[in-house]
Scaffold this motif. Structure first.
Motif, PDB file in Angstrom:
ATOM      1  N   PHE A   3      17.217  38.387  56.764  1.00 45.30           N
ATOM      2  CA  PHE A   3      17.386  38.107  58.188  1.00 45.30           C
ATOM      3  C   PHE A   3      18.848  37.812  58.469  1.00 45.30           C
ATOM      4  O   PHE A   3      19.476  36.991  57.787  1.00 45.30           O
ATOM      5  CB  PHE A   3      16.515  36.921  58.618  1.00 45.30           C
ATOM      6  CG  PHE A   3      15.051  37.243  58.652  1.00 45.30           C
ATOM      7  CD1 PHE A   3      14.494  37.811  59.781  1.00 45.30           C
ATOM      8  CD2 PHE A   3      14.247  37.005  57.537  1.00 45.30           C
ATOM      9  CE1 PHE A   3      13.140  38.121  59.816  1.00 45.30           C
ATOM     10  CE2 PHE A   3      12.902  37.316  57.560  1.00 45.30           C
ATOM     11  CZ  PHE A   3      12.347  37.871  58.708  1.00 45.30           C
ATOM     12  N   ASP A   4      19.379  38.509  59.450  1.00 44.10           N
ATOM     13  CA  ASP A   4      20.766  38.329  59.874  1.00 44.10           C
ATOM     14  C   ASP A   4      20.754  38.011  61.362  1.00 44.10           C
ATOM     15  O   ASP A   4      20.504  38.897  62.193  1.00 44.10           O
ATOM     16  CB  ASP A   4      21.572  39.600  59.594  1.00 44.10           C
ATOM     17  CG  ASP A   4      23.052  39.442  59.915  1.00 44.10           C
ATOM     18  OD1 ASP A   4      23.476  38.311  60.245  1.00 44.10           O
ATOM     19  OD2 ASP A   4      23.785  40.453  59.871  1.00 44.10           O
ATOM     20  N   GLN A   5      21.011  36.709  61.698  1.00 44.74           N
ATOM     21  CA  GLN A   5      20.949  36.248  63.088  1.00 44.74           C
ATOM     22  C   GLN A   5      19.589  36.581  63.714  1.00 44.74           C
ATOM     23  O   GLN A   5      19.499  37.193  64.769  1.00 44.74           O
ATOM     24  CB  GLN A   5      22.096  36.859  63.913  1.00 44.74           C
ATOM     25  CG  GLN A   5      23.484  36.459  63.428  1.00 44.74           C
ATOM     26  CD  GLN A   5      24.587  37.101  64.252  1.00 44.74           C
ATOM     27  OE1 GLN A   5      24.329  37.912  65.125  1.00 44.74           O
ATOM     28  NE2 GLN A   5      25.840  36.696  63.997  1.00 44.74           N
ATOM     29  N   ASP A   6      18.561  36.174  62.931  1.00 44.99           N
ATOM     30  CA  ASP A   6      17.170  36.346  63.361  1.00 44.99           C
ATOM     31  C   ASP A   6      16.754  37.810  63.506  1.00 44.99           C
ATOM     32  O   ASP A   6      15.714  38.104  64.119  1.00 44.99           O
ATOM     33  CB  ASP A   6      16.912  35.605  64.688  1.00 44.99           C
ATOM     34  CG  ASP A   6      17.107  34.113  64.552  1.00 44.99           C
ATOM     35  OD1 ASP A   6      16.874  33.595  63.439  1.00 44.99           O
ATOM     36  OD2 ASP A   6      17.507  33.467  65.546  1.00 44.99           O
TER      37      ASP A   6
END
Length: 539
Positions: free
Chosen positions: A471-474
């Motif tokens: 996950f990258d910034q949700d």
């Protein structure tokens, strides 16, 4: 070519005090000193310059075209320029056309390489350079085009014709503008030629004479080639001695010889020495070129043939007005037979005289001379014979030629370049993509994988959380290194042709390669796909 001409013309005019190639007007001591000095300077030059740069001339151009994709080093071209100027100003029996061909081919090759053209582009530019060089030197555009095909490529390349014609015409215009009309021989246009039995008999005698001269020319050079391993000082000293003797007793044999032939055509006939001049000029040129002096043979071959034509005309008691016809026939036959370039020779005399009146007798002497040399003496072009002596081929196989004519795009598969970690939405978009392969770069190495494998990994999300999920910034992303089993792949810049690509596969023993194309996009080529292409086009 204009600069090459001026570099020879200006020193001859203002320092040696003569018109270029008019050595008979010089005092005896000067005539003897010039070739000796020229040979000394050339030996000095060859002694200090690395051997890799010694190869020059038309045979070298054919060699580079056959074995190195037409890539000609600049330094060899510079060596050709300097050595040709020294030899021509020194009165050595050599021509400027061979060096001009090398210089023109080098210019075309360098421009093609700088522009990062494909193999097709390199060969096209090389042909343009050769045709332009001949056109500028003789101001005969069609002959320049035919010379490129008959002598350099040894075949007609229809897909080269338009650019080569354009190059040839432009070179002729530039030569006219910078140098002015170059009437190498003072020959008026032939308006009418009467076909008769006497003309036929004279032509037959001329053919026999030309064939014997070409055989003498060839075999003298072959004898000289055997001494190629001897020190350059010894070889060039022999040339200096032979040329100095010729300068003492027969100065008309010095240089290219255009001046001597011109005087013959205007009526200044020295019949008592004509046959001697023909033999001396033939042997002197063969020894000079055969022992390694970097000059050309085209100009001297023209002169030898022209003088032979004048000799035959005098034997048959031809009227003075028709002597020029036999000179032209001899020039055409000698050039055609020496270099196996019949159409080049025919078109050259038509363009020089601006008349088609001599076509029939010219075709007769050209065709018969070429046939007799091939059938009776098994002689190819002198350039081909030189390469054979060196153990090299003068032309490539049909298989290699076929590969050179095709680009990498003929066997390439398009690929999609992705980051190592990509959003899941972007992964879903792969389902509608028409590209089968995906590549990504990590830790300085390239990896590739089939698109279907990535989509299969995405479907595993229906079972539950996957190890590759990040996950990258949700935003959910897929780590391709963990999601699929990837294979490493080497990356290279686009080869110039399929021939170069096949050579890369054979050298590296790889099965696949990632290629960066000239437009900064990528594609993948497999050895299996290349093999399928070769089998499909195997004749």
């Amino acid at each position: 070519m204009a600069f090459f001409y001026l570099v020879m013309y200006i020193p001859a005019r203002y320092f040696i005090n003569m018109e270029f190639d008019s050595f008979t007007s010089l005092p005896l001591i000067t005539r003897i000193s010039l070739p000796v000095l020229a040979c000394f300077l050339l030996a000095l030059l060859f002694h200090f310059v690395p051997k890799a740069y010694h190869k020059v001339g038309v045979p070298y151009v054919v060699e580079r075209l056959t074995y190195h994709g037409g890539h000609l080093p600049v330094w060899n071209g510079l060596m050709q320029f300097v050595s040709a100027v020294v030899g021509l100003l020194g009165g050595l029996s050599m021509g400027k056309e061979g060096p001009a061909v090398h210089l023109g081919a080098t210019l075309g090759s360098v421009l093609a390489v700088r522009a990062k053209l494909t193999q097709y582009g390199v060969e096209t530019m090389l042909a343009c350079g050769v045709a332009g060089a001949i056109s500028a030197i003789f101001q005969t555009p069609l002959a320049g085009v035919l010379f490129a095909f008959e002598v350099i490529f040894l075949e007609y390349r229809q897909h080269f014709v338009l650019p080569v014609l354009l190059s040839s015409v432009v070179a002729t215009f530039v030569s006219h503008y910078l140098i002015g009309p170059m009437n190498v021989f003072d020959i008026n246009a032939l308006h009418h030629v009467t076909l008769s039995l006497e003309l036929l008999a004279a032509c037959l005698l001329l053919v026999v004479m030309i064939v014997l001269l070409v055989v003498l020319f060839f075999h003298t050079q072959k004898m000289a080639w055997r001494f190629s391993q001897i020190s350059v000082w010894w070889r060039f000293s022999i040339v200096a001695l032979f040329t100095a003797l010729a300068a003492s007793y027969l100065p008309e044999s010095l240089g290219i010889g255009y001046g001597s032939l011109s005087r013959l055509l205007v009526g200044d006939l020295f019949v008592y020495a004509l046959l001697v001049l023909i033999l001396v000029k033939t042997v002197l040129t063969a020894v000079t070129i055969g022992l390694g002096i970097p000059g050309g043979m085209i100009g001297p071959a023209f002169v030898i043939g022209g003088i032979a034509g004048v000799f035959v005309a005098l034997v048959f008691g031809v009227e003075a007005d028709n002597i020029a016809l036999f000179a032209l026939l001899g020039m055409a036959a000698m050039m055609a037979a020496s270099f196996q370039a019949p159409l080049t020779a025919l078109v050259a005399i038509i363009e020089m005289t601006q008349s088609s009146a001599a076509i029939v007798p010219a075709l007769f002497v050209i065709v018969l001379s070429c046939l007799l040399l091939r059938v009776l003496f098994h002689q190819e072009s002198i350039f081909v014979e030189r390469l054979k002596f060196m153990g090299m081929a003068s032309s490539m196989s049909p298989f290699r030629r076929h590969l050179r004519q095709h680009k990498v795009s003929s066997v390439a598969d398009e690929v999609m370049v992705l980051a190592v970690k990509i959003p899941l939405e972007q992964v879903k978009d792969l389902a509608s993509s028409m590209v089968n392969y995906v590549v990504f770069k990590t830790d300085g190495r390239w990896y590739w994988v089939h698109r279907a494998h990535i989509l299969e990994a995405l479907q595993n999300l229906d079972i539950g959380p996957q190890a590759w999920l990040r996950f990258d910034q949700d935003v959910g992303v897929m780590d391709l290194r963990l999601a699929v089993s990837c294979e490493g792949i080497l990356q290279i810049d686009e080869p110039s042709s399929l021939e170069a690509l096949l050579g890369w596969f054979q050298e590296t023993r790889q099965n696949d390669v990632l290629i960066r194309l000239s437009n900064a996009t990528y594609c993948v080529v497999s050895k299996h796909r290349l093999d399928q292409f070769l089998l499909k086009h195997d004749d």
